[in-house]
Design an enzyme around this catalytic site. Structure first.
Site, PDB file in Angstrom:
ATOM      1  N   THR A 118      -6.192  -1.929   4.004  1.00 11.36           N
ATOM      2  CA  THR A 118      -6.734  -2.251   2.691  1.00 11.36           C
ATOM      3  C   THR A 118      -5.726  -2.992   1.843  1.00 11.36           C
ATOM      4  OG1 THR A 118      -6.029  -0.118   1.779  1.00 11.36           O
ATOM      5  CG2 THR A 118      -8.287  -0.256   2.634  1.00 11.36           C
ATOM      6  N   GLU A 159      -8.873  -0.029  -3.580  1.00  5.77           N
ATOM      7  CA  GLU A 159      -8.463  -0.415  -2.224  1.00  5.77           C
ATOM      8  C   GLU A 159      -9.560  -1.242  -1.595  1.00  5.77           C
ATOM      9  OE1 GLU A 159      -6.080   2.396   0.443  1.00  5.77           O
ATOM     10  OE2 GLU A 159      -7.651   3.640  -0.422  1.00  5.77           O
ATOM     11  N   GLY A 188       0.816  -1.226   0.000  1.00  5.79           N
ATOM     12  CA  GLY A 188       0.000   0.000   0.000  1.00  5.79           C
ATOM     13  C   GLY A 188       0.838   1.258   0.000  1.00  5.79           C
ATOM     14  N   LYS A 230     -15.625  11.012  -1.043  1.00  3.90           N
ATOM     15  CA  LYS A 230     -15.737  12.405  -0.606  1.00  3.90           C
ATOM     16  C   LYS A 230     -14.454  12.885   0.043  1.00  3.90           C
ATOM     17  CE  LYS A 230     -20.370  11.812   0.829  1.00  3.90           C
ATOM     18  NZ  LYS A 230     -21.085  11.465   2.013  1.00  3.90           N
ATOM     19  N   ASN A 277      -4.615  -3.215  -1.787  1.00  7.72           N
ATOM     20  CA  ASN A 277      -4.739  -2.455  -3.031  1.00  7.72           C
ATOM     21  C   ASN A 277      -4.389  -3.343  -4.214  1.00  7.72           C
ATOM     22  OD1 ASN A 277      -4.873  -0.587  -1.004  1.00  7.72           O
ATOM     23  ND2 ASN A 277      -3.157   0.667  -1.713  1.00  7.72           N
ATOM     24  N   ARG A 330     -21.665   4.742  -2.188  1.00  7.07           N
ATOM     25  CA  ARG A 330     -21.679   6.218  -2.185  1.00  7.07           C
ATOM     26  C   ARG A 330     -20.483   6.738  -2.976  1.00  7.07           C
ATOM     27  NH1 ARG A 330     -17.646   8.212   1.037  1.00  7.07           N
ATOM     28  NH2 ARG A 330     -16.731   6.737   2.515  1.00  7.07           N
ATOM     29  N   LYS A 374      -3.915   1.099   8.199  1.00 10.29           N
ATOM     30  CA  LYS A 374      -3.899   0.427   9.507  1.00 10.29           C
ATOM     31  C   LYS A 374      -4.176   1.437  10.599  1.00 10.29           C
ATOM     32  CE  LYS A 374      -1.356  -3.858   8.824  1.00 10.29           C
ATOM     33  NZ  LYS A 374      -0.310  -3.816   7.783  1.00 10.29           N
TER      34      LYS A 374
END
Ligand code: RBF
Ligand code: MG
Length: 452
Positions: A271, A337, A259, A369, A273, A366, A265
């Site tokens: 995640t 991710e 990542g 953002k 990636n 969604r 973390k």
């Protein structure tokens, strides 16, 4: 009774908000008031109609009803009126021109509108439409759904005007057969019949709406002389949910990259990636930034002992984007991710950098953002995890677990790595991807033809 007034302090009681689309003269108003009275709730009724004449009659009728209730009525209940076209009022003036094209018979929509992977366009949200966005607990279209020319647009407008968990109800006091007759007699006045259960499922498929039921039958009621009478009646209901299925499922197969080490973390959401490459970059041109969900499987073709957490399904909530909240440290390019939603850290043994991941996205939550702070971002991701977990437990997404892309590994039907999966849309044995229409993907699963 708590009437909200206490020692001179007036508290605004929360009102249940109903939008009555095509309210006409306000035939349903007394029923709303009666139901609210029975339930002990306060009510704000918004009547919307295209016809100024109807609006003026409905206004008078609303006033008459409130007057008949005396003092109490006026504080518990109120009416608002909107004269105008429903779709334009909620989705914006340009919605129709932007989405030009013939709506199909069954309302499954036109090409242009579904151009986007995420499904229907939701129109523009601006100062003119924002009043109605996410504003209502219930949207009712009574006795006129068949008159709306564009059923996809109408459903989108209803969906967009609902609060989370709000109800969108379509009803007709004379039943679907009656509307079918009108449609046959004059299809310019009544271009559609009322949706069957199958129509409703199609109509709501790529909307953040969950279809509940379609009732279209004779119901027994007492008439004025207290005799049991049989009346035809149509009622369909759906409710607003946080997620929407994608128009196309997206299958990625790629190595897991180390990542950005920027704090997945630290945020509490590590995640995996997908390693960036020309192939993944090409795929992402068609995937708008945003938060998605689906299933992930880590490949393991080792002959002897396979490590825990490989060749099995994991729930994945996935950000496709640039992480704009990390101002100055945004991702250099759009990336994928995946946060795997585990029950325990022990579900996956060790780290899995450089291992190959299969990731199938099938739902959208969604847009991405830029949050004002990290706690706001963490709150949002917590919500995403809960929403993805919930959605992945529903029938449609459970069925998609049996997609061969995933299940071939999980059910052990692939025995060696010579049968490398290469996606139909681009790539090679290292990394590849494909898009497949959701309905086709469902139909291709072993359960699909029976389910959803
Ligand atoms: N980063 C943002 O800047 N805005 C987002 O709306 C956003 N949503 C995310 C949703 C999920 C489910 C996940 C896993 C990550 C999201 N991120 C978002 C990315 C996050 O900033 C990133 O995972 C960390 O910076 C670690 O790389
Ligand atoms: Mg990461």
């Amino acid at each position: 009774m708590d009437d909200g007034e206490d020692e001179g302090i007036t508290m605004e009681r929360k009102k249940y908000k109903i939008l009555d689309v095509g309210c006409g003269t306000g035939a349903l108003f007394p029923y709303y008031l009666k139901a609210a009275d029975n339930a002990g709730i306060d009510l704000s009724i918004t009547g919307l109609d295209l016809s100024p004449k109807m609006i003026s009659l409905a206004k008078k009728w609303g006033e008459t009803l409130l007057t008949s209730l005396g003092e109490g009525g006026g504080s518990k209940y109120n009416f608002n009126f909107v004269e105008g076209d429903f779709v334009r009022t909620v989705l914006g003036e340009e919605y129709e021109t932007k989405n030009e094209g013939e709506g199909e018979e069954n309302g499954s929509g036109d090409k242009k509108r579904t151009d986007n992977l995420i499904g229907c366009g939701d129109g523009v949200e601006d100062e003119l439409t924002e009043e109605h966005r996410g504003a209502y607990d219930a949207v009712v279209i009574n006795a006129c759904f068949g008159n709306f020319y564009d059923q996809v647009a109408t459903t989108t407008a209803a969906c967009q005007s609902l609060k989370l968990n709000g109800i969108f109800a379509i009803s007709h006091p004379l039943g679907a057969d009656f509307v079918r007759k009108l449609n046959i007699e004059d299809s310019s006045m009544v271009p559609h019949h009322l949706p069957t259960a199958l129509d409703l499922r199609r109509l709501t498929r790529t909307q953040p709406l969950s279809a509940h039921s379609v009732l279209d039958e004779e119901i027994n009621l007492l008439d004025a002389t207290r005799q049991v009478q049989s009346y035809p009646f149509y009622y369909a209901s759906t409710s607003r949910v946080p997620h929407r299925p994608l128009r196309d499922v997206v299958r990625f197969r790629a190595p897991v990259a180390r990542g950005y080490g920027r704090g997945g973390k630290k945020l509490g959401f590590p995640t995996a990636n997908l390693e960036s490459s020309p192939v993944i970059r090409a795929a992402l041109e068609e995937v708008p930034t945003g938060v998605y969900f689906g299933w992930a499987v880590l490949e393991d073709f080792s002959k002897d002992v396979q490590r825990t957490g490989r060749n099995t399904w994991h729930r994945a909530v996935v950000n496709v984007g640039l992480s704009p909240t990390f101002e100055g440290k945004e991702n250099g390019e759009k990336i994928v991710e995946a946060h795997l939603i585990l029950n325990s850290e022990k579900d996956i043994e060790g780290d899995f950098y450089d291992e190959t991941m299969r990731l199938a996205l099938s739902g959208f939550l969604r847009p991405e953002k830029k949050f004002p702070s990290f706690p706001d971002l963490i709150n949002a991701i917590n919500g995403d995890v809960a929403n993805a977990r919930e959605a992945l437990g529903t029938q449609l997404f459970v069925v998609l677990k049996t997609d061969g892309f995933l299940a071939d590994l999980c059910l052990g039907s692939l025995v060696d790595s010579s049968a490398v999966w290469v996606g139909a849309s681009g790539g090679d044995e290292n990394a590849s991807y494909e898009f497949q229409n959701l309905e086709e993907a469902i139909a291709d699963t072993p359960m699909g033809p029976l389910a959803v």
